[in-house]
Design an enzyme around this catalytic site. Structure first.
Site, PDB file in Angstrom:
ATOM      1  N   LYS A  22       0.851  -1.211   0.000  1.00  0.00           N
ATOM      2  CA  LYS A  22       0.000   0.000   0.000  1.00  0.00           C
ATOM      3  C   LYS A  22       0.886   1.260   0.000  1.00  0.00           C
ATOM      4  CE  LYS A  22      -1.722   1.524   4.048  1.00  0.00           C
ATOM      5  NZ  LYS A  22      -1.465   2.924   4.398  1.00  0.00           N
ATOM      6  N   ASN A  23       1.901   1.271   0.862  1.00  0.00           N
ATOM      7  CA  ASN A  23       2.691   2.491   1.043  1.00  0.00           C
ATOM      8  C   ASN A  23       3.742   2.721  -0.031  1.00  0.00           C
ATOM      9  OD1 ASN A  23       1.094   3.011   3.184  1.00  0.00           O
ATOM     10  ND2 ASN A  23       2.617   2.536   4.765  1.00  0.00           N
ATOM     11  N   CYS A 116      -5.027  12.383  12.315  1.00  0.00           N
ATOM     12  CA  CYS A 116      -5.785  11.121  12.311  1.00  0.00           C
ATOM     13  C   CYS A 116      -5.639  10.566  13.721  1.00  0.00           C
ATOM     14  CB  CYS A 116      -5.223  10.175  11.259  1.00  0.00           C
ATOM     15  SG  CYS A 116      -3.632   9.509  11.719  1.00  0.00           S
ATOM     16  N   ARG A 121      -0.005  14.641  12.573  1.00  0.00           N
ATOM     17  CA  ARG A 121       0.420  14.360  11.190  1.00  0.00           C
ATOM     18  C   ARG A 121       0.605  15.657  10.368  1.00  0.00           C
ATOM     19  NH1 ARG A 121      -1.107   8.995  10.215  1.00  0.00           N
ATOM     20  NH2 ARG A 121       0.451   8.946   8.556  1.00  0.00           N
ATOM     21  N   ASP A 304       4.866   0.800  12.128  1.00  0.00           N
ATOM     22  CA  ASP A 304       3.664   0.145  11.593  1.00  0.00           C
ATOM     23  C   ASP A 304       3.542  -1.305  12.046  1.00  0.00           C
ATOM     24  OD1 ASP A 304       3.546   1.826   8.349  1.00  0.00           O
ATOM     25  OD2 ASP A 304       3.064   2.459  10.385  1.00  0.00           O
ATOM     26  N   ARG A 396      -8.647  -0.694   4.691  1.00  0.00           N
ATOM     27  CA  ARG A 396      -7.794   0.313   4.041  1.00  0.00           C
ATOM     28  C   ARG A 396      -6.432  -0.263   3.714  1.00  0.00           C
ATOM     29  NH1 ARG A 396      -7.324   5.693   7.122  1.00  0.00           N
ATOM     30  NH2 ARG A 396      -6.026   5.917   5.292  1.00  0.00           N
TER      31      ARG A 396
HETATM   32  C1  EPZ Z   1       4.218   7.116   6.410  1.00  0.00           C
HETATM   33  O1  EPZ Z   1       3.398   8.128   6.965  1.00  0.00           O
HETATM   34  C2  EPZ Z   1       3.331   5.887   6.279  1.00  0.00           C
HETATM   35  N1  EPZ Z   1       2.214   6.172   5.368  1.00  0.00           N
HETATM   36  C3  EPZ Z   1       2.818   5.493   7.660  1.00  0.00           C
HETATM   37  O2  EPZ Z   1       2.070   4.297   7.506  1.00  0.00           O
HETATM   38  C4  EPZ Z   1       4.009   5.208   8.559  1.00  0.00           C
HETATM   39  O3  EPZ Z   1       3.554   4.904   9.856  1.00  0.00           O
HETATM   40  C5  EPZ Z   1       4.918   6.444   8.612  1.00  0.00           C
HETATM   41  O4  EPZ Z   1       5.318   6.812   7.272  1.00  0.00           O
HETATM   42  C6  EPZ Z   1       6.186   6.197   9.420  1.00  0.00           C
HETATM   43  O5  EPZ Z   1       6.882   5.116   8.878  1.00  0.00           O
HETATM   44  C7  EPZ Z   1       2.447   6.145   4.027  1.00  0.00           C
HETATM   45  O6  EPZ Z   1       3.547   5.901   3.576  1.00  0.00           O
HETATM   46  C8  EPZ Z   1       1.276   6.439   3.150  1.00  0.00           C
HETATM   47  P1  EPZ Z   1       6.133  10.567   8.418  1.00  0.00           P
HETATM   48  P2  EPZ Z   1       3.925   9.657   6.969  1.00  0.00           P
HETATM   49  O7  EPZ Z   1       5.983  11.810   7.600  1.00  0.00           O
HETATM   50  O8  EPZ Z   1       4.785   9.893   5.796  1.00  0.00           O
HETATM   51  C9  EPZ Z   1       6.235  14.015  11.705  1.00  0.00           C
HETATM   52  C10 EPZ Z   1       0.217   2.889   7.782  1.00  0.00           C
HETATM   53  O9  EPZ Z   1      -0.221   2.338   8.802  1.00  0.00           O
HETATM   54  N2  EPZ Z   1       6.137  14.956  10.562  1.00  0.00           N
HETATM   55  O10 EPZ Z   1       7.306   9.699   8.175  1.00  0.00           O
HETATM   56  O11 EPZ Z   1       2.722  10.529   7.176  1.00  0.00           O
HETATM   57  C11 EPZ Z   1       4.986  13.143  11.841  1.00  0.00           C
HETATM   58  O12 EPZ Z   1       3.986  13.813  12.590  1.00  0.00           O
HETATM   59  C12 EPZ Z   1       0.674   4.333   7.848  1.00  0.00           C
HETATM   60  O13 EPZ Z   1       0.364   2.332   6.666  1.00  0.00           O
HETATM   61  C13 EPZ Z   1       6.121  16.325  10.801  1.00  0.00           C
HETATM   62  O14 EPZ Z   1       6.154  16.763  11.953  1.00  0.00           O
HETATM   63  O15 EPZ Z   1       4.809   9.688   8.273  1.00  0.00           O
HETATM   64  C14 EPZ Z   1       5.527  11.922  12.546  1.00  0.00           C
HETATM   65  O16 EPZ Z   1       5.588  12.198  13.939  1.00  0.00           O
HETATM   66  C15 EPZ Z   1       0.391   4.952   9.195  1.00  0.00           C
HETATM   67  N3  EPZ Z   1       6.046  17.193   9.748  1.00  0.00           N
HETATM   68  C16 EPZ Z   1       6.950  11.790  11.998  1.00  0.00           C
HETATM   69  O17 EPZ Z   1       7.271  13.080  11.461  1.00  0.00           O
HETATM   70  C17 EPZ Z   1       5.998  16.749   8.445  1.00  0.00           C
HETATM   71  O18 EPZ Z   1       5.938  17.584   7.514  1.00  0.00           O
HETATM   72  C18 EPZ Z   1       7.090  10.758  10.879  1.00  0.00           C
HETATM   73  O19 EPZ Z   1       6.043  10.984   9.980  1.00  0.00           O
HETATM   74  C19 EPZ Z   1       6.004  15.342   8.217  1.00  0.00           C
HETATM   75  C20 EPZ Z   1       6.094  14.474   9.273  1.00  0.00           C
END
Ligand code: EPZ
Length: 416
Positions: A22-23, A116, A121, A304, A396
């Site tokens: 998915k990701n 979420c 996020r 995850d 999902r």
């Molecule tokens: C991706 O989410 C995945 N989703 C998530 O999988 C996964 O848990 C996550 O990466 C971490 O591995 C997809 O790839 C579609 P991040 P993402 O940006 O990109 C903070 C699932 O279950 N952050 O790496 O949204 C954020 O709040 C999902 O399949 C900022 O502060 O995660 C978090 O604390 C859930 N500002 C940390 O960084 C930003 O601009 C990592 O988030 C971006 C992120």
């Protein structure tokens, strides 16, 4: 709303095929926006989130031709670089259209995804990177509005490792003028899969999979065909489901290649794992040993997989400590597991789990995608019947979940 009924106590055994990731699929589908030529993707998982994203692309003017796990996208008629709130609110990964739209159209209006269940996020790093590449970005009325005649290559440094932030900026940089370097880049395998797809479309990218990615902008990208990589989180989830039931399974169409940290923990828990070229075999002991976890960006233990391992630790032969360092609220499965009789104490981003002899089936509620998987795993080993409500979360991210579990001998039924 659909529910899942699970009769616990069955040992899982048998063989199932793992679906496409998915990701990886989500950013890769957005990459089609970068070219006016058709792009074909195979091994696409049939998931709600994929359907949502394809509908979002279609309302932008992208032609979508889908046949099972193969889809061809044609963005030559892209005429509406807007991602409306009604669609983005159901799938926050829609933010991944932002970079490609700005790169291809010179502007984009994308609804802020909002938080979420697992956290706020924010997408500030996505915005900061586009601004560094020359885009004028305003956040107003809940939308990110970005405009620029043409992005310029720049040296980008994200404040924290962000998976979709790295993906958005890498896609935007493909059509920028000059070279972009992304420092502190995320190293997840899904980023490598996206980079491989972009390179097959004519992009010039090096360093994907490391924390420094270099992209030399080109004038345009061309069509290509790309096969989506296997889903490492789905793989890990079924390995945990088999492990907690003392089972023995073979998962095909996948590999341990991207799961070293997860495989290490399964070995620590007492499982035996045999890695084949295109499959993984696991056999588990009657009772698992407790394992401590600390989630962190790839290649460390993936956030995850945290909820799934907490379910396993609930019935392990001792105490385990789980630390969640990525998201601020990713323990919501704990209170539901406690309804099944688990002994879990939460202190901030740390959970202490005292393994118990057995869990008792009960009615529980899914709150987010991986928390739902955790409740399924607990239901498989709990005594009696477990009813999981709000399983749209599961749909999902897990293709054909009940069919795959039933093929492994589980007693699972969906109630609409
Ligand atoms: C991706 O989410 C995945 N989703 C998530 O999988 C996964 O848990 C996550 O990466 C971490 O591995 C997809 O790839 C579609 P991040 P993402 O940006 O990109 C903070 C699932 O279950 N952050 O790496 O949204 C954020 O709040 C999902 O399949 C900022 O502060 O995660 C978090 O604390 C859930 N500002 C940390 O960084 C930003 O601009 C990592 O988030 C971006 C992120």
């Amino acid at each position: 709303m659909d529910k899942l009924l699970i009769q616990g106590g069955r040992r899982l055994s048998g063989e199932i095929a793992i679906s496409g990731a998915k990701n990886a699929a989500l950013p890769i589908l957005c990459a089609a926006l970068l070219t006016a030529e058709p792009v074909t993707f195979t091994n696409l998982p049939q998931l709600k989130d994929i359907g949502t994203l394809l509908a979002l692309l279609e309302q932008m003017g992208v032609k979508v031709a889908r046949e099972g796990g193969t889809v061809t996208l044609d963005a030559s008629g892209l005429n509406n670089p807007v991602a409306p709130y009604e669609m983005v609110k159901t799938m926050r990964a829609s933010i991944l259209v932002l970079g490609p739209l700005v790169a291809r159209c010179g502007e984009a209006r994308v609804s802020l995804p909002g938080g979420c269940a697992i956290g706020a996020r924010p997408v500030d790093q996505h915005i900061k990177g586009l601004q560094a590449m020359g885009a004028e970005v305003a956040v107003e009325h809940g939308y990110v509005h970005a405009k620029v005649p043409r992005l310029k290559g720049a040296r980008l440094f994200t404040d924290m490792v962000t998976v979709t932030g790295t993906e958005n900026l890498m896609m935007a940089a493909c059509l920028a003028e000059g070279e972009t370097v992304i420092e502190n880049a995320a190293r997840e395998p899904e980023i490598v899969d996206l980079a491989n797809c972009l390179v097959s479309m004519g992009a010039r990218i090096s360093g994907a999979g490391t924390d420094v990615i270099r992209i030399r902008g080109v004038e345009r990208l061309h069509g290509a065909t790309h096969r989506i990589m296997p889903d490492r989180i789905e793989t890990g989830t079924y390995l945990c489901a088999a492990a907690v039931t003392g089972g023995e399974v073979r998962l095909t169409g996948t590999s341990t290649g991207y799961l070293d940290a997860v495989v290490d923990k399964l070995l620590d828990a007492g499982c035996e794992i045999v890695s084949e070229r295109d499959a993984i075999r696991l056999s588990a002991p009657a009772r698992l040993a407790p394992v401590n976890l600390r989630t962190a960006p790839y290649p460390a233990f993936p956030t995850d997989m945290q909820a799934q391992f907490m379910a396993m630790d609930c019935v392990a032969s001792g105490v385990s400590v789980i630390r969640e360092t990525i998201f601020e609220n990713r323990f919501m499965h704990a209170v539901e597991l406690q309804r099944l009789g688990a002994d879990i104490r939460i202190d901030g981003n740390t959970a202490v789990v005292q393994g118990v002899e057995r869990l008792q089936g009960a009615t529980v509620m899914a709150t987010d995608l991986r928390a739902s998987a955790s409740l399924v795993i607990a239901g498989l080993v709990a005594e009696g019947e477990t009813q999981i409500e709000r399983i749209y979360h599961l749909d999902r991210g897990y293709e054909g979940l009940e069919e795959k579990l039933a093929a492994l001998g589980a007693s699972v039924r969906r109630l609409s």
